[in-house]
Scaffold this motif. Structure first.
Motif, mmCIF file in Angstrom:
data_model
loop_
_atom_site.group_PDB
_atom_site.id
_atom_site.type_symbol
_atom_site.label_atom_id
_atom_site.label_comp_id
_atom_site.label_asym_id
_atom_site.label_seq_id
_atom_site.Cartn_x
_atom_site.Cartn_y
_atom_site.Cartn_z
ATOM 1 N N GLU A 1 -47.724 25.298 -6.178
ATOM 2 C CA GLU A 1 -46.345 25.290 -5.688
ATOM 3 C C GLU A 1 -45.560 24.100 -6.237
ATOM 4 O O GLU A 1 -44.364 24.215 -6.516
ATOM 5 C CB GLU A 1 -46.323 25.292 -4.157
ATOM 6 N N GLY B 1 -42.434 24.921 -8.525
ATOM 7 C CA GLY B 1 -41.100 24.448 -8.153
ATOM 8 C C GLY B 1 -40.404 23.772 -9.311
ATOM 9 O O GLY B 1 -39.216 24.021 -9.583
ATOM 10 N N LEU B 2 -41.133 22.890 -10.024
ATOM 11 C CA LEU B 2 -40.539 22.242 -11.181
ATOM 12 C C LEU B 2 -40.220 23.258 -12.272
ATOM 13 O O LEU B 2 -39.167 23.189 -12.920
ATOM 14 C CB LEU B 2 -41.480 21.166 -11.733
ATOM 15 N N ARG C 1 -36.982 24.887 -11.597
ATOM 16 C CA ARG C 1 -35.851 23.981 -11.817
ATOM 17 C C ARG C 1 -35.586 23.794 -13.307
ATOM 18 O O ARG C 1 -34.428 23.671 -13.735
ATOM 19 C CB ARG C 1 -36.107 22.637 -11.124
ATOM 20 N N TYR D 1 -43.657 15.928 -9.800
ATOM 21 C CA TYR D 1 -43.306 17.348 -9.732
ATOM 22 C C TYR D 1 -42.789 17.734 -8.347
ATOM 23 O O TYR D 1 -42.028 18.693 -8.197
ATOM 24 C CB TYR D 1 -44.510 18.222 -10.080
ATOM 25 N N GLY D 2 -43.226 16.997 -7.332
ATOM 26 C CA GLY D 2 -42.784 17.294 -5.977
ATOM 27 C C GLY D 2 -41.372 16.810 -5.666
ATOM 28 O O GLY D 2 -40.823 17.132 -4.603
ATOM 29 N N ASP D 3 -40.774 16.059 -6.572
ATOM 30 C CA ASP D 3 -39.414 15.550 -6.372
ATOM 31 C C ASP D 3 -38.415 16.675 -6.660
ATOM 32 O O ASP D 3 -38.298 17.124 -7.797
ATOM 33 C CB ASP D 3 -39.182 14.369 -7.311
ATOM 34 N N PRO D 4 -37.673 17.130 -5.662
ATOM 35 C CA PRO D 4 -36.739 18.244 -5.880
ATOM 36 C C PRO D 4 -35.612 17.923 -6.847
ATOM 37 O O PRO D 4 -34.928 18.832 -7.329
ATOM 38 C CB PRO D 4 -36.198 18.536 -4.477
ATOM 39 N N ALA D 5 -35.429 16.642 -7.169
ATOM 40 C CA ALA D 5 -34.374 16.269 -8.115
ATOM 41 C C ALA D 5 -34.856 16.355 -9.566
ATOM 42 O O ALA D 5 -34.035 16.361 -10.484
ATOM 43 C CB ALA D 5 -33.884 14.847 -7.823
ATOM 44 N N ASP E 1 -35.804 18.037 -12.816
ATOM 45 C CA ASP E 1 -35.566 19.367 -13.381
ATOM 46 C C ASP E 1 -35.833 19.399 -14.893
ATOM 47 O O ASP E 1 -35.269 20.209 -15.625
ATOM 48 C CB ASP E 1 -34.143 19.846 -13.081
#
Length: 421
Positions: free
Chosen positions: A43, A47-48, A51, A279-283, A285
């Protein structure tokens, strides 16, 4: 077009995804499926990946799943990039052979055999499941040891091509040194996976001018430094060996280095922990700069190029791949897997003719091919004697006392992955 990556939770994957995003005109992926049993890790990577696609305006859909059968169903191509046993097994591969004074490395010598024994049965099971759901799918193998794994797949009748990033790495480096575009550099690349030599560097294609002598005369120091071999040796050879040849040409020196330095597996494990946090950083991309130190440089470009050509797209007409020998190197069996330039199309790879190979290189290729025969037999059928025979045949081992000890060590460290042990 649907592509599936088995081992999609790897920290390599954002490199691959970045290539799919940048090169979407070459390979128009509509659905990218990342398959991995490690759900939490998957995940983070997934997620990355989404993005990266979004930032670069890629319209494709990215799916993550731990269900292999669902993930490969309907795929046009399946990319294999798995590591059975993870970095913990790699650390063992790099450690216990050193006790005998032999190279500890994940694809070469005793460690490479251990990885083959763990990996071949798993890959064959995956390939059978791909064939059940979509027998026309291409399997692109990036899983080490690529030569042995690709041969196992081909022998089982799968539509497969092996891929390594060594050649594309040389192409990019040589292009930079020569001041030309990478696409203008054609390599006379010959050997087995992780046992190759660049015997020519041609501008413009297979029939172009060979500028290797000029390259070595003007940039020999840079080439030798990159290989960690003496300039005098490179000059005497007159070719550019893969950096894996350092394990053969400077074996004892490498063993001394490995005994005193932190293992590559430990370095990679630390990097992977840091990468997964990133990779867990939602910022985030885009692929982080740290990923370049993880390994697999230019993997995405090579994978996109190969997949595009196999699936009828716009890939390069000539690419370095791992495939059946079929007379390309007449001193090797037809069913040996060689790593050479090939014309690539929807039919698969067709190796280009190779000029006569110097006995200095042909002899080592033949020796390692014999080892790979025995290694694959051990991976398919198991048994202590088969493991011993493979180790005894390897040119980096070759002594019965070492082979005996290494056999016991290999089995002890890998018992949980060996159904027969």
């Amino acid at each position: 077009m649907k592509l599936t990556v088995v081992g999609g939770g790897s920290t390599y994957t954002p490199e691959l995804v970045d290539g799919f995003a940048r090169l979407r005109d070459t390979l128009p992926v509509e659905e990218l499926v990342l398959v991995d049993p490690a759900a939490e890790r998957l995940e983070l990577v997934g997620g990355l990946a989404r993005r990266i696609f979004a930032k670069q305006g890629h319209p494709g859909r990215i799916v993550t799943t731990s269900d292999l059968d669902a993930g490969v169903e309907g795929a046009d191509a399946v990319l294999l990039q798995l590591r059975v046993g993870g970095q913990a097994a790699r650390l063992q591969d790099e450690t216990w052979p050193l006790e005998c004074g032999c190279i500890g490395q994940e694809t070469t010598g005793a460690g490479g055999l251990a990885k083959a024994l763990r990996t071949v049965p798993v890959v064959l099971d995956i390939a059978e499941r791909v064939r059940r759901t979509n027998p026309d799918a291409w399997i692109i193998d990036f899983t080490n040891p690529v030569g042995i794994v690709t041969r196992a797949l081909l022998q089982a009748g799968h539509r497969t091509v092996g891929l390594c990033n060594v050649a594309i790495g040389f192409q990019r480096k040589f292009a930079a040194l020569l001041g030309v575009a990478p696409a203008d550099v054609h390599l006379d690349h010959v050997g087995l996976n992780h046992l190759t030599w660049e015997t020519g560097v041609r501008l413009g294609g297979p029939e172009g001018e060979n500028v290797l002598p000029k390259l070595l005369a003007e940039h020999g120091d840079a080439v030798a430094d990159d290989l960690r071999l003496p300039r005098t040796l490179v000059d005497r050879l007159g070719v550019v060996p893969s950096y894996y040849l350092r394990y053969y040409y400077a074996h004892d020196e490498v063993v001394r280095d490995l005994r005193t330095k932190r293992s590559r597996a430990a370095e990679v494990a630390a990097m992977e922990k840091q990468l997964l946090e990133m990779y867990g950083d939602p910022a985030l991309d885009e692929k982080p700069e740290l990923l370049a130190r993880r390994g697999g440089a230019y993997y995405s470009e090579a994978a996109v190029d190969l997949a595009a050509s196999l699936l009828g797209g716009g890939g390069s007409p000539y690419q370095v791949v791992n495939t059946y020998n079929k007379g390309t190197l007449p001193f090797l069996p037809d069913d040996a897997v060689v790593e050479v330039q090939a014309a690539i199309g929807s039919h698969g790879p067709a190796p280009l003719p190779v000029p006569a190979v110097d006995p200095l290189y042909a002899g080592l290729m033949a020796n390692v091919t014999a080892y790979e025969d025995l290694a694959l037999e051990a991976a398919l059928r198991g048994g202590r004697d088969r493991v011993f025979r493979a180790l005894l045949a390897h040119p980096l081992i070759g002594q019965y006392a070492y082979a005996d000890t290494l056999t016991d060590q290999l089995i002890a460290h890998n018992r949980e992955h060996l159904a027969w042990a």
